[in-house]
Design a protein around this motif. Structure first.
Motif, mmCIF file in Angstrom:
data_model
loop_
_atom_site.group_PDB
_atom_site.id
_atom_site.type_symbol
_atom_site.label_atom_id
_atom_site.label_comp_id
_atom_site.label_asym_id
_atom_site.label_seq_id
_atom_site.Cartn_x
_atom_site.Cartn_y
_atom_site.Cartn_z
ATOM 1 N N ALA A 58 61.343 -16.494 113.048
ATOM 2 C CA ALA A 58 61.369 -17.757 112.305
ATOM 3 C C ALA A 58 59.979 -18.137 111.820
ATOM 4 C CB ALA A 58 61.941 -18.866 113.190
ATOM 5 N N GLY A 59 58.950 -17.901 112.634
ATOM 6 C CA GLY A 59 57.584 -18.208 112.213
ATOM 7 C C GLY A 59 57.140 -17.369 111.030
ATOM 8 N N ILE A 60 57.498 -16.073 111.029
ATOM 9 C CA ILE A 60 57.111 -15.194 109.915
ATOM 10 C C ILE A 60 57.806 -15.636 108.625
ATOM 11 C CG2 ILE A 60 57.242 -12.832 109.048
ATOM 12 C CD1 ILE A 60 56.971 -11.915 111.979
ATOM 13 N N ILE A 61 59.123 -15.891 108.717
ATOM 14 C CA ILE A 61 59.863 -16.340 107.534
ATOM 15 C C ILE A 61 59.330 -17.692 107.054
ATOM 16 C CG2 ILE A 61 62.121 -16.994 106.653
ATOM 17 C CD1 ILE A 61 61.839 -14.023 107.093
ATOM 18 N N GLY A 62 58.993 -18.572 108.007
ATOM 19 C CA GLY A 62 58.483 -19.890 107.631
ATOM 20 C C GLY A 62 57.155 -19.826 106.908
ATOM 21 N N VAL A 63 56.251 -18.963 107.390
ATOM 22 C CA VAL A 63 54.954 -18.806 106.706
ATOM 23 C C VAL A 63 55.166 -18.309 105.279
ATOM 24 C CG1 VAL A 63 52.837 -17.431 106.688
ATOM 25 C CG2 VAL A 63 53.621 -18.467 108.807
ATOM 26 N N PHE A 64 56.096 -17.365 105.104
ATOM 27 C CA PHE A 64 56.373 -16.834 103.769
ATOM 28 C C PHE A 64 56.933 -17.912 102.848
ATOM 29 C CE2 PHE A 64 59.567 -14.844 100.951
ATOM 30 C CZ PHE A 64 58.698 -14.132 100.137
ATOM 31 N N LEU A 65 57.922 -18.690 103.336
ATOM 32 C CA LEU A 65 58.555 -19.708 102.492
ATOM 33 C C LEU A 65 57.605 -20.858 102.177
ATOM 34 C CD1 LEU A 65 62.142 -19.869 104.036
ATOM 35 C CD2 LEU A 65 61.447 -18.808 101.893
ATOM 36 N N PHE A 66 56.820 -21.291 103.157
ATOM 37 C CA PHE A 66 55.894 -22.397 102.895
ATOM 38 C C PHE A 66 54.748 -21.958 101.986
ATOM 39 C CE2 PHE A 66 57.990 -24.437 106.508
ATOM 40 C CZ PHE A 66 58.086 -25.738 106.040
ATOM 41 N N SER A 67 54.362 -20.694 102.056
ATOM 42 C CA SER A 67 53.353 -20.206 101.103
ATOM 43 C C SER A 67 53.921 -20.179 99.689
ATOM 44 C CB SER A 67 52.878 -18.812 101.511
ATOM 45 O OG SER A 67 53.947 -17.883 101.483
ATOM 46 N N LEU A 68 55.208 -19.831 99.562
ATOM 47 C CA LEU A 68 55.857 -19.908 98.248
ATOM 48 C C LEU A 68 55.922 -21.345 97.755
ATOM 49 C CD1 LEU A 68 58.889 -17.446 98.486
ATOM 50 C CD2 LEU A 68 56.740 -17.093 97.288
ATOM 51 N N LEU A 69 56.148 -22.285 98.672
ATOM 52 C CA LEU A 69 56.193 -23.703 98.291
ATOM 53 C C LEU A 69 54.836 -24.168 97.769
ATOM 54 C CD1 LEU A 69 57.706 -26.395 98.197
ATOM 55 C CD2 LEU A 69 57.039 -26.762 100.578
ATOM 56 N N VAL A 70 53.762 -23.735 98.437
ATOM 57 C CA VAL A 70 52.417 -24.104 97.972
ATOM 58 C C VAL A 70 52.143 -23.508 96.592
ATOM 59 C CG1 VAL A 70 49.949 -23.829 98.457
ATOM 60 C CG2 VAL A 70 51.514 -24.411 100.306
ATOM 61 N N ALA A 71 52.562 -22.242 96.403
ATOM 62 C CA ALA A 71 52.356 -21.602 95.098
ATOM 63 C C ALA A 71 53.158 -22.305 94.009
ATOM 64 C CB ALA A 71 52.760 -20.131 95.182
ATOM 65 N N ALA A 72 54.382 -22.722 94.332
ATOM 66 C CA ALA A 72 55.203 -23.433 93.342
ATOM 67 C C ALA A 72 54.606 -24.790 92.998
ATOM 68 C CB ALA A 72 56.634 -23.595 93.869
ATOM 69 N N LEU A 73 54.089 -25.490 94.011
ATOM 70 C CA LEU A 73 53.449 -26.782 93.737
ATOM 71 C C LEU A 73 52.199 -26.610 92.881
ATOM 72 C CD1 LEU A 73 53.779 -28.502 97.230
ATOM 73 C CD2 LEU A 73 54.892 -29.199 95.119
ATOM 74 N N GLN A 74 51.418 -25.583 93.174
ATOM 75 C CA GLN A 74 50.213 -25.335 92.378
ATOM 76 C C GLN A 74 50.576 -24.984 90.940
ATOM 77 O OE1 GLN A 74 47.807 -22.158 93.881
ATOM 78 N NE2 GLN A 74 46.158 -22.475 92.435
#
Length: 361
Positions: A170-186
């Motif tokens: 869950a931590g690995i998947i979460g890091v991947f998804l939240f990094s995508l969220l940061v990229a989408a916000l940027q």
């Protein structure tokens, strides 16, 4: 030959295992790494965990129903020498719907990992070896969400080996998804072409205004310095005048430096404004072309209207001439009747016929 042997083996390994009556009640003993106590792990719980991988088949079905995997899209991919696969569909969906894609992925991940954590921690709860209530599904959701967000309060944490493996995943998947969220916000905060052009024009106007303000301050500072030099000639104390002149000179240099920096900033914006002017000129050319087409259409419409008006006036003139001719004929008939009355008298047999004909007309 197709190269899908690995996928076939994986699907068989996921589909075939399922809880059944033969493994019901059967378990094996494991030791908790937290308190070194033994607990019984049910085989059916492990089979339930394996069945959770079937969520991948549901995701694959959703991807296959999208626009980017239909026959026309696959034909376009083959034309561009690309192989149609689910990775391309995933990239396309993330590019088109970034926040919806991330939100749905987070919800699915939280649901699956929370359910898996509850299954893994249930044997330890049933044996009474832990005081953390993972039997409540909301506590499992909280633990998984905190783990995926890499916060980790520590109020709820797994105590079994399988539960820790679930939280690591869950931590690995979460890091991947939240990094995508940061990229989408940027990416959403980045200016597009038209916004960048508008921002460049506004910055030029602001820089020009600031340059005018600084220039006016420089003129005021130079005028003040000249007046103080004039006061020195009128008997003003020399030391005080020198101090004032020195301070004015420092302020004047500061203003000149600010003007120089603003000028450099303005010149840097001029490079970007060239593309802006080219775009504006292009739009003006298109607008001029449209205006010319509109004028040609209006002139054509005016010519057709004039032709219709001419035809209408011609028809009207013909109608008037017919009416005049008809009136002239009636006048001649009346004159001939009156002459006949005078010549033959009222007893002439022709008069009744003429009068009846006149009445008929």
């Amino acid at each position: 030959n197709t190269g899908n042997l690995g996928s076939l083996v994986f699907e068989i390994m996921v589909i075939i295992p399922h809880p059944n009556i033969f493994t019901n009640g059967k378990s094996f003993t494991l030791t908790s790494p937290f308190n070194k106590k033994d607990y019984d792990q049910q085989i059916n719980d492990i089979l339930n965990l394996i069945q959770l991988f079937q969520i991948l088949f549901m995701i694959r079905m959703i991807l296959s129903l999208s626009f980017y995997f239909n026959s026309s899209s696959q034909r376009i991919l083959s034309i561009t020498s690309l192989k149609p696969n689910y990775l391309f569909v995933t990239k396309s969906l993330f590019k088109t719907y970034p926040f919806s894609f991330i939100g749905i992925s987070l919800l699915i991940s939280i649901f699956v990992f929370s359910f898996a954590l509850r299954i893994c921690e249930r044997p330890l709860i049933q044996s009474g070896s832990t005081d953390i209530d993972f039997e409540d599904y909301s506590n499992c959701v909280w633990a998984v969400l905190i783990t995926m967000a890499t916060i980790g309060y520590g109020d709820y944490y797994p105590r079994t080996i399988s539960g820790r493996l679930v939280c690591i995943s869950a931590g690995i998947i979460g890091v991947f998804l939240f990094s995508l969220l940061v990229a989408a916000l940027q990416d959403s905060m980045r200016l597009d072409g038209n916004e960048k052009r508008a921002y460049t024009i506004m910055e030029r106007l602001r820089a020009k205004k600031e340059m005018l303000e600084i220039s006016s301050k420089i003129i005021i500072q130079a005028t003040r310095r000249r007046k103080r030099k004039a006061l020195l000639g009128l008997g003003f104390p020399e030391k005080l005048a020198e101090k004032l002149a020195e301070r004015d000179m420092i302020e004047l240099n500061e203003r000149l430096y600010d003007l120089k920096m603003k000028r450099c900033h303005y010149n840097s914006l001029l490079v970007d404004s060239q593309s802006v002017s080219e775009e504006l000129n292009r739009h003006m050319d298109l607008l001029t072309h449209d205006i010319k087409q509109m004028k040609a259409m209006l002139s054509t419409l005016a010519a057709k209207t004039q032709n219709n008006m001419n035809m209408f006036s011609l028809i009207k003139t013909k109608d008037k001439s017919k009416k005049k001719k008809k009136k002239g004929t009636e006048v001649l008939i009346n004159e001939s009747i009156s002459q006949a009355k005078i010549a033959h008298g009222s007893t002439s047999p022709l008069l009744p016929r003429i009068e009846s004909k006149e009445n008929d007309e």
